[in-house]
Design an enzyme around this catalytic site. Structure first.
Site, PDB file in Angstrom:
ATOM      1  N   ARG A   1       0.810  -1.226   0.000  1.00  0.00           N
ATOM      2  CA  ARG A   1       0.000   0.000   0.000  1.00  0.00           C
ATOM      3  C   ARG A   1       0.847   1.282   0.000  1.00  0.00           C
ATOM      4  NH1 ARG A   1      -2.432   1.018   6.040  1.00  0.00           N
ATOM      5  NH2 ARG A   1      -0.767  -0.048   7.126  1.00  0.00           N
TER       6      ARG A   1
ATOM      7  N   GLY B   1      -4.251 -22.408   7.771  1.00  0.00           N
ATOM      8  CA  GLY B   1      -3.579 -23.611   8.257  1.00  0.00           C
ATOM      9  C   GLY B   1      -2.234 -23.283   8.880  1.00  0.00           C
TER      10      GLY B   1
ATOM     11  N   LYS C   1      -7.994 -20.592  16.866  1.00  0.00           N
ATOM     12  CA  LYS C   1      -6.731 -21.144  17.390  1.00  0.00           C
ATOM     13  C   LYS C   1      -5.862 -20.014  17.944  1.00  0.00           C
ATOM     14  CE  LYS C   1      -3.867 -19.706  14.032  1.00  0.00           C
ATOM     15  NZ  LYS C   1      -2.601 -18.992  14.190  1.00  0.00           N
TER      16      LYS C   1
ATOM     17  N   ASN D   1       0.577 -14.443  18.642  1.00  0.00           N
ATOM     18  CA  ASN D   1      -0.525 -14.632  19.598  1.00  0.00           C
ATOM     19  C   ASN D   1      -0.008 -15.294  20.867  1.00  0.00           C
ATOM     20  OD1 ASN D   1      -3.314 -13.897  18.301  1.00  0.00           O
ATOM     21  ND2 ASN D   1      -2.075 -14.786  16.664  1.00  0.00           N
TER      22      ASN D   1
HETATM   23  N1  LIG Z   1       2.874 -14.005   9.697  1.00  0.00           N
HETATM   24  C1  LIG Z   1       2.508 -15.286   9.631  1.00  0.00           C
HETATM   25  O1  LIG Z   1       3.326 -16.188   9.906  1.00  0.00           O
HETATM   26  C2  LIG Z   1       1.119 -15.643   9.194  1.00  0.00           C
HETATM   27  C3  LIG Z   1       0.108 -14.710   9.119  1.00  0.00           C
HETATM   28  N2  LIG Z   1      -1.144 -15.083   8.744  1.00  0.00           N
HETATM   29  C4  LIG Z   1      -2.229 -14.119   8.698  1.00  0.00           C
HETATM   30  O2  LIG Z   1      -1.958 -13.148   7.702  1.00  0.00           O
HETATM   31  C5  LIG Z   1      -2.592 -11.921   8.043  1.00  0.00           C
HETATM   32  C6  LIG Z   1      -1.570 -10.805   7.899  1.00  0.00           C
HETATM   33  O3  LIG Z   1      -0.550 -11.076   8.830  1.00  0.00           O
HETATM   34  P1  LIG Z   1       0.960 -10.639   8.628  1.00  0.00           P
HETATM   35  O4  LIG Z   1       1.286 -10.511   7.191  1.00  0.00           O
HETATM   36  O5  LIG Z   1       1.777 -11.549   9.425  1.00  0.00           O
HETATM   37  O6  LIG Z   1       0.918  -9.217   9.315  1.00  0.00           O
HETATM   38  P2  LIG Z   1       1.966  -8.032   9.209  1.00  0.00           P
HETATM   39  O7  LIG Z   1       1.761  -7.206  10.408  1.00  0.00           O
HETATM   40  O8  LIG Z   1       3.335  -8.553   8.954  1.00  0.00           O
HETATM   41  O9  LIG Z   1       1.512  -7.238   7.912  1.00  0.00           O
HETATM   42  C7  LIG Z   1       0.251  -6.698   7.753  1.00  0.00           C
HETATM   43  C8  LIG Z   1       0.280  -5.965   6.426  1.00  0.00           C
HETATM   44  O10 LIG Z   1      -1.021  -5.454   6.160  1.00  0.00           O
HETATM   45  C9  LIG Z   1      -0.858  -4.140   5.665  1.00  0.00           C
HETATM   46  N3  LIG Z   1      -2.049  -3.376   5.987  1.00  0.00           N
HETATM   47  C10 LIG Z   1      -2.468  -2.997   7.213  1.00  0.00           C
HETATM   48  N4  LIG Z   1      -3.582  -2.259   7.093  1.00  0.00           N
HETATM   49  C11 LIG Z   1      -3.863  -2.197   5.783  1.00  0.00           C
HETATM   50  C12 LIG Z   1      -4.872  -1.552   5.034  1.00  0.00           C
HETATM   51  N5  LIG Z   1      -5.832  -0.858   5.632  1.00  0.00           N
HETATM   52  N6  LIG Z   1      -4.834  -1.652   3.693  1.00  0.00           N
HETATM   53  C13 LIG Z   1      -3.869  -2.352   3.095  1.00  0.00           C
HETATM   54  N7  LIG Z   1      -2.875  -2.985   3.742  1.00  0.00           N
HETATM   55  C14 LIG Z   1      -2.881  -2.891   5.062  1.00  0.00           C
HETATM   56  C15 LIG Z   1       0.363  -3.589   6.382  1.00  0.00           C
HETATM   57  O11 LIG Z   1       0.915  -2.540   5.633  1.00  0.00           O
HETATM   58  C16 LIG Z   1       1.256  -4.800   6.398  1.00  0.00           C
HETATM   59  O12 LIG Z   1       2.017  -4.861   5.235  1.00  0.00           O
HETATM   60  C17 LIG Z   1      -3.106 -12.091   9.482  1.00  0.00           C
HETATM   61  O13 LIG Z   1      -4.489 -12.344   9.458  1.00  0.00           O
HETATM   62  C18 LIG Z   1      -2.382 -13.316   9.981  1.00  0.00           C
HETATM   63  O14 LIG Z   1      -3.143 -14.059  10.942  1.00  0.00           O
HETATM   64  C19 LIG Z   1      -1.425 -16.357   8.429  1.00  0.00           C
HETATM   65  C20 LIG Z   1      -0.461 -17.329   8.484  1.00  0.00           C
HETATM   66  C21 LIG Z   1       0.878 -17.041   8.873  1.00  0.00           C
HETATM   67  O1  LIG Z   2      -1.116 -18.186  11.884  1.00  0.00           O
HETATM   68  C1  LIG Z   2       0.034 -18.396  12.164  1.00  0.00           C
HETATM   69  C2  LIG Z   2       0.619 -19.738  12.105  1.00  0.00           C
HETATM   70  O2  LIG Z   2      -0.182 -20.617  11.372  1.00  0.00           O
HETATM   71  C3  LIG Z   2       0.881 -17.291  12.643  1.00  0.00           C
HETATM   72  O3  LIG Z   2       0.604 -17.121  13.968  1.00  0.00           O
HETATM   73  P1  LIG Z   2       0.723 -15.687  14.654  1.00  0.00           P
HETATM   74  O4  LIG Z   2      -0.192 -14.747  13.934  1.00  0.00           O
HETATM   75  O5  LIG Z   2       0.322 -15.941  16.080  1.00  0.00           O
HETATM   76  O6  LIG Z   2       2.154 -15.278  14.547  1.00  0.00           O
END
Ligand SMILES: NC(=O)C1=CN([C@@H]2O[C@H](COP(=O)(O)OP(=O)(O)OC[C@H]3O[C@@H](n4cnc5c(N)ncnc54)[C@H](O)[C@@H]3O)[C@@H](O)[C@H]2O)C=CC1
Ligand SMILES: O=C(CO)COP(=O)(O)O
Length: 320
Positions: free
Chosen positions: A30, A130, A185, A250
């Site tokens: 963004r 997952g 979870k 989390n």
């Molecule tokens: N990090 C991980 O290992 C994993 C994350 N997820 C899920 O992925 C989703 C995102 O998590 P992460 O990437 O880890 O978070 P993060 O905090 O690393 O990144 C979030 C991203 O979303 C963007 N963002 C925030 N508000 C926004 C908006 N209004 N418009 C557009 N972009 C926006 C931010 O700029 C940032 O790049 C969460 O729901 C998380 O549960 C799922 C599996 C693994």
């Molecule tokens: O969803 C995740 C692992 O499957 C990542 O977990 P967290 O968002 O708690 O870091």
């Protein structure tokens, strides 16, 4: 099928890196500054340091990039999804949209799929969820995820497009079960982090995981999900990963609560809003979800960790 990933956080970047090893892929960010920085360093040092971008990964902040792609992965946090989708509704209409977030919207009690259908009704909605840490996917470590999509024919095409040599996708048409497992979870992981942080022991963690799984199932089944979905990667699988690893944000928030330490509010922790939203839903539906309720009370400082443990232990004795 040509793929774009929207959201250059840890997860969006990891997925884009993984997919670009197989076929040209676009990552949308963004902020123009951030996109320029990632393009010039070929690394997302802010969100996923140590994971170089493959040459076949294009990075842009121009939403017009969507025109060239038919499959869009949405990797923005749950509480930002509705605003994001509403802002880009026209560009997203008619596409296949794969939500990659895990959570329940605080104001509506809806999961990512319902929010997608609400805001972009002309799109096909799917969910990728997952057990997977972004860093593992970016490193190309073996990972298995659930792809939820209905109709299954679309699911099959997506499964083929999004699976890679190291990322193995299993398919389901049970979107409700997949999204509830992935959302809840995180709530249970906060609870597990709290007991470990407060030195209440691994046995207490095992009890919370098991009884937390019962809560996940209770809500999911009441919403029409299939039990086998909860027993799969999106439920049991992700519960195991998230409740057992300090790589989970989390779990780490829970650790801080248990230790009485502060936690950086800028870190994405989906389980906090999800706990609050789910506690409200459970009350409205008359469902017993004591762990979710306790996590909400801990987060909102209505309970101390020792009162929380006491309350859970003193509940009336019952059949398993
Ligand atoms: N990090 C991980 O290992 C994993 C994350 N997820 C899920 O992925 C989703 C995102 O998590 P992460 O990437 O880890 O978070 P993060 O905090 O690393 O990144 C979030 C991203 O979303 C963007 N963002 C925030 N508000 C926004 C908006 N209004 N418009 C557009 N972009 C926006 C931010 O700029 C940032 O790049 C969460 O729901 C998380 O549960 C799922 C599996 C693994
Ligand atoms: O969803 C995740 C692992 O499957 C990542 O977990 P967290 O968002 O708690 O870091």
């Amino acid at each position: 099928m040509s793929v774009a990933v929207l959201g250059a956080g840890a997860f969006g970047t990891a997925l884009a890196i993984s997919l670009a090893r197989k076929a040209p892929t676009t990552l949308w960010c963004r902020s123009k500054d951030h996109a320029d920085e990632i393009r010039s360093t070929r690394e997302n040092t802010r969100r996923l340091p140590g994971a170089p971008l493959p040459d076949a990964l294009a990075v842009t902040s121009d939403i017009a990039c969507l025109g060239a792609h038919d499959v869009i992965l949405l990797a923005v946090p749950m509480q930002k999804m509705r605003g994001f989708l509403t802002a880009h509704q026209a560009a997203l209409s008619g596409k296949t949209l794969v939500a990659c977030c895990k959570g329940i919207e605080l104001d509506s009690g809806l999961g990512p799929v319902a929010v997608l259908r609400d805001t972009v009704p002309e799109a096909t909605a799917a969910l990728l969820t997952g057990p997977s840490f972004a860093a593992d996917i970016a490193l190309g470590l073996p990972t298995a995820l659930t792809l939820a999509c209905d109709p299954d024919e679309t699911g099959k095409a997506l499964q083929a497009t999004l699976s890679t040599d190291n990322l193995r996708l299993y398919r389901t048409t049970d979107l409700t079960g997949a999204e509830i497992g992935g959302a809840l979870k995180n709530v249970i992981a906060i609870a597990c982090g709290a007991v470990i942080g407060a030195r209440l022991g691994d046995s207490a963690r095992a009890a919370l995981m098991t009884r937390g799984y019962a809560e996940m199932q209770r809500l999911a089944l009441a919403r029409g999900a299939r039990p086998e979905t909860l027993a799969g990667l999106s439920g049991f699988g992700d519960l195991t990963l998230t409740c057992g690893s300090e790589l989970s944000r989390n779990f780490r928030l829970g650790l801080s609560l248990g230790r009485g330490e502060a936690f950086d509010p800028s870190i994405t922790v989906e389980g906090a809003a999800t706990a609050r939203a789910t506690a409200k839903t459970a009350q409205e539906m008359g469902l017993e979800m004591p762990i979710t309720q306790t996590v909400t009370n801990l987060l909102d400082q209505r309970l101390t960790i020792s009162d929380a443990a006491d309350q859970l232990l003193k509940r009336p004795l019952k059949e398993e």
